[in-house]
Design an enzyme around this catalytic site. Structure first.
Site, PDB file in Angstrom:
ATOM      1  N   LYS A   1       0.864  -1.186   0.000  1.00 51.10           N
ATOM      2  CA  LYS A   1       0.000   0.000   0.000  1.00 51.10           C
ATOM      3  C   LYS A   1       0.900   1.235   0.000  1.00 51.10           C
ATOM      4  O   LYS A   1       1.800   1.359   0.841  1.00 51.10           O
ATOM      5  CB  LYS A   1      -0.863  -0.051   1.259  1.00 51.10           C
ATOM      6  CG  LYS A   1      -2.164   0.716   1.182  1.00 51.10           C
ATOM      7  CD  LYS A   1      -2.989   0.386   2.440  1.00 51.10           C
ATOM      8  CE  LYS A   1      -4.280   1.150   2.502  1.00 51.10           C
ATOM      9  NZ  LYS A   1      -4.937   0.979   3.811  1.00 51.10           N
TER      10      LYS A   1
HETATM   11  O1  G3P Z   1      -7.551   2.003   5.716  1.00 51.59           O
HETATM   12  C1  G3P Z   1      -7.961   3.191   5.170  1.00 51.59           C
HETATM   13  C2  G3P Z   1      -9.324   3.667   5.616  1.00 51.59           C
HETATM   14  O2  G3P Z   1     -10.255   2.641   5.543  1.00 51.59           O
HETATM   15  C3  G3P Z   1      -9.335   4.437   6.892  1.00 51.59           C
HETATM   16  O3  G3P Z   1     -10.623   4.666   7.385  1.00 51.59           O
HETATM   17  O4  G3P Z   1     -12.142   5.346   9.207  1.00 51.59           O
HETATM   18  O5  G3P Z   1      -9.713   5.961   9.339  1.00 51.59           O
HETATM   19  O6  G3P Z   1     -11.218   7.095   7.714  1.00 51.59           O
HETATM   20  P1  G3P Z   1     -10.930   5.823   8.457  1.00 51.59           P
END
Ligand code: G3P
Length: 217
Positions: free
Chosen positions: A83
């Site tokens: 990633k």
């Molecule tokens: O892994 C990336 C993403 O899914 C992060 O989500 O909830 O931290 O905005 P969030």
């Protein structure tokens, strides 16, 4: 549509993988930090729990160091997806890795122009963050709609992996739009099973069944 779990919590992953409905895992530096473990140990253990792709994020910000980190992460298991952030260095890294048939997930995507560049860099997955766009008053799902349309126009092979999901509605709308993958937190995955009429219906069926005095076994 594939369902990935957005988690680096080993116990959560073990529990949910038992459903046989999880197609892969995504992690990020914040999730690794939350797990309290060493990134290399955590990623290796997760890779042993699922056969699908496990996204492990580089933390370097320049191309050369990203490549070195990617090499180390790739040595952990065969199902590691690298990633990288949607930066110029991240896309250089994406291009080089994908040329060598390494699976790459380009993360932190917040616009269609970024998604076009990621596809041109050969990304396996693009991760647009719907929840964080909603958080700033935009409609995150509009971005998914636009990226799916653009990728279809040019037959780009990059899969749209909807990230930063906040609830079941994001999952349903992503599926309606035709996104390839959603990566979801444990709470949302569990919520996908629920409907009050299922509970009510089951209760009634079991009560009627008990009244018959029968047993299938
Ligand atoms: O892994 C990336 C993403 O899914 C992060 O989500 O909830 O931290 O905005 P969030």
């Amino acid at each position: 549509m594939k369902i990935f779990l957005d988690s680096a919590d080993i116990n959560e992953i073990k529990e949910l993988c038992k459903t046989n409905l999880i197609d892969g895992i995504t992690t990020n530096p914040s999730l690794i930090a939350k797990s309290g473990g060493n990134i290399l140990d955590v990623i290796k253990e997760i890779c042993g729990l699922v056969s699908g792709p496990v996204s492990a994020e580089v933390t370097a910000i320049n191309h050369k160091d990203m490549m070195m980190e990617a090499e180390k992460l790739l040595n952990l298991a065969e199902n590691v997806t690298i990633k990288v952030p949607l930066t110029s260095d991240g896309l250089l890294t994406c291009k080089e890795l994908s040329k060598n048939n390494v699976s790459v997930n380009v993360t932190l995507c917040f616009s269609s122009s970024q998604a076009i560049l990621a596809a041109k860099a050969g990304a396996t997955f693009i991760s647009p963050f719907v929840g964080r766009l909603d958080d700033i008053g935009q409609n995150g799902l509009d971005l998914i709609y636009d990226i799916v349309e653009i990728y279809n126009n040019y037959n780009y092979k990059t899969q749209v992996l909807v990230a930063s999901i906040r609830g079941v509605n994001h999952v349903i709308e992503s599926a309606k739009i035709g996104a390839d993958v959603v990566t979801i937190p444990t709470k949302t995955f569990k919520e996908m099973f629920n409907h009050p009429l299922t509970d009510k219906g089951l209760k009634a069926f079991l009560s009627d069944w008990q009244d018959t005095g029968q047993s299938i076994l």
